[in-house]
Design a protein around this motif. Structure first.
Motif, PDB file in Angstrom:
ATOM      1  N   PHE A   1     168.255  -7.586 -67.301  1.00 40.91           N
ATOM      2  CA  PHE A   1     166.876  -7.381 -67.744  1.00 40.91           C
ATOM      3  C   PHE A   1     166.629  -8.068 -69.079  1.00 40.91           C
ATOM      4  O   PHE A   1     165.675  -8.830 -69.237  1.00 40.91           O
TER       5      PHE A   1
ATOM      6  N   GLY B   1     164.361  -3.525 -57.470  1.00 40.23           N
ATOM      7  CA  GLY B   1     164.003  -2.354 -58.297  1.00 40.23           C
ATOM      8  C   GLY B   1     164.463  -2.603 -59.712  1.00 40.23           C
ATOM      9  O   GLY B   1     164.480  -3.761 -60.165  1.00 40.23           O
ATOM     10  N   LEU B   2     164.872  -1.530 -60.428  1.00 40.34           N
ATOM     11  CA  LEU B   2     165.346  -1.723 -61.807  1.00 40.34           C
ATOM     12  C   LEU B   2     166.596  -2.607 -61.766  1.00 40.34           C
ATOM     13  O   LEU B   2     167.481  -2.401 -60.946  1.00 40.34           O
ATOM     14  N   VAL B   3     166.632  -3.618 -62.624  1.00 37.63           N
ATOM     15  CA  VAL B   3     167.836  -4.459 -62.691  1.00 37.63           C
ATOM     16  C   VAL B   3     168.694  -3.963 -63.866  1.00 37.63           C
ATOM     17  O   VAL B   3     168.178  -3.351 -64.792  1.00 37.63           O
TER      18      VAL B   3
ATOM     19  N   ASP C   1     170.586  -3.489 -67.298  1.00 36.33           N
ATOM     20  CA  ASP C   1     170.125  -3.897 -68.634  1.00 36.33           C
ATOM     21  C   ASP C   1     170.532  -5.322 -69.018  1.00 36.33           C
ATOM     22  O   ASP C   1     169.684  -6.092 -69.497  1.00 36.33           O
TER      23      ASP C   1
HETATM   24  N1  HBI Z   1     164.369  -3.484 -64.481  1.00 35.45           N
HETATM   25  N2  HBI Z   1     162.953  -4.354 -62.854  1.00 35.45           N
HETATM   26  C1  HBI Z   1     163.121  -3.716 -64.036  1.00 35.45           C
HETATM   27  N3  HBI Z   1     162.036  -3.313 -64.734  1.00 35.45           N
HETATM   28  C2  HBI Z   1     162.158  -2.663 -65.912  1.00 35.45           C
HETATM   29  O1  HBI Z   1     161.149  -2.321 -66.563  1.00 35.45           O
HETATM   30  C3  HBI Z   1     163.450  -2.398 -66.408  1.00 35.45           C
HETATM   31  C4  HBI Z   1     164.547  -2.830 -65.662  1.00 35.45           C
HETATM   32  N4  HBI Z   1     165.796  -2.575 -66.110  1.00 35.45           N
HETATM   33  C5  HBI Z   1     166.064  -1.914 -67.354  1.00 35.45           C
HETATM   34  C6  HBI Z   1     164.840  -1.410 -68.015  1.00 35.45           C
HETATM   35  N5  HBI Z   1     163.620  -1.708 -67.582  1.00 35.45           N
HETATM   36  C7  HBI Z   1     164.969  -0.466 -69.179  1.00 35.45           C
HETATM   37  O2  HBI Z   1     166.337  -0.288 -69.531  1.00 35.45           O
HETATM   38  C8  HBI Z   1     164.204  -0.918 -70.397  1.00 35.45           C
HETATM   39  O3  HBI Z   1     163.953   0.222 -71.173  1.00 35.45           O
HETATM   40  C9  HBI Z   1     164.951  -1.879 -71.209  1.00 35.45           C
END
Ligand code: HBI
Ligand code: FE
Length: 265
Positions: free
Chosen positions: A89, A82-84, A86
């Motif tokens: 990322f 999922g979201l990793v 920052d």
């Molecule tokens: N991780 N997998 C994934 N996809 C994203 O778009 C993503 C994230 N982590 C952090 C993030 N986006 C946001 O903090 C961005 O706005 C930088």
């Protein structure tokens, strides 16, 4: 180099997908390409999308798709849960690696899902990674983030990402179009961002964008319109440190707020 991401990268485990999930991918895919993309996404995006030759009737194999992307712009996609965080990322982007989720939304989320699923990441983000100037912008964006990771200034960059990479609009000779991954992968928002009288559509202004908060659980109250992708890349080559210092002393705007300096499209 991908060793350093091993705590976040997972195996796509292709056999996990049920026929119902492949069918849902096909339904999402066909709905976007038959009703939404044409005359709404910018031509370079559309050509990039077509150039990917994504499978229409089954979920793509991420490693194969990654090889295809690499052959175009040296970007790779790696499957994540999922979201990793920052720091990871931004480090990934700075190395031309994009983290793509490998789960698919549930049928009841067909029209809207808050967190990115693989339809959002692959259908929305991957075409952008094969447009050279945008691929360069994404890497420069990652590099910019690495330099300010541990500061509240990262919010400025997160807003920039939101209003460009995710929900950006662009002026074209054929009229207003979208290029954002969040729009291109969303049935509802593909129409809404261009046709609804409700949201504001403002000329892109870097300070204004980086000071404008956003809601993550609904369509946008404001969209920002650029003229060229090069403008985004050029922004990453300016003195961002000075910009963030300046912005950190200025008030932020609410999602739908308008100001006297705004230029409406
Ligand atoms: N991780 N997998 C994934 N996809 C994203 O778009 C993503 C994230 N982590 C952090 C993030 N986006 C946001 O903090 C961005 O706005 C930088
Ligand atoms: Fe996204």
């Amino acid at each position: 180099m991908h060793e350093k991401y091993k705590d976040h990268v997972v195996d796509q485990n292709y056999s996990q997908y049920t026929q119902a999930e492949h069918d849902l991918w096909a339904k999402l895919f066909h709905r976007q390409i038959t009703h939404a993309l044409i005359d709404r996404v910018e031509d370079t995006f559309l050509n990039a999308f077509e150039g990917l030759d994504l499978p229409a009737n089954h979920i793509p194999v991420i490693s194969d798709l990654s090889d295809h992307i690499y052959s175009k712009t040296k970007w790779r996609i790696l499957p994540v849960v999922g979201l990793v965080p920052d720091p990871i990322f931004f480090d990934m982007l700075s190395n031309r690696v994009f983290p793509t989720t490998c789960f698919l939304r549930k049928p009841e989320q067909m029209d809207y899902i808050q967190e990115p699923d693989m339809f959002h990441d692959i259908f929305g983000h991957v075409p952008l990674l094969t447009i050279p100037i945008f691929a360069d912008y994404m890497q420069a964006y990652g590099q910019a983030g690495l330099s300010i990771l541990d500061s509240p200034k990262l919010k400025h960059l997160a807003r920039l990402y939101w209003y460009t990479v995710e929900f950006g609009l662009i002026n074209t000779p054929k009229g207003l179009r979208t290029y954002g991954a969040g729009v291109a992968s969303s049935y509802k928002e593909t129409f809404y961002c261009l046709e609804s009288p409700i949201p504001h559509r403002l000329r892109f202004n870097a300070d204004r964008v980086m000071l404008t908060n956003y809601k993550i659980d609904d369509v946008q109250a404001t969209y920002f319109v650029i003229d060229r992708y090069e403008d985004l890349f050029d922004l990453m080559t300016t003195d961002l440190e000075a910009t963030f210092n300046r912005l950190s002393r200025l008030p932020v705007f609410n999602p739908g707020e308008i100001t006297d300096n705004d230029q409406f499209i």
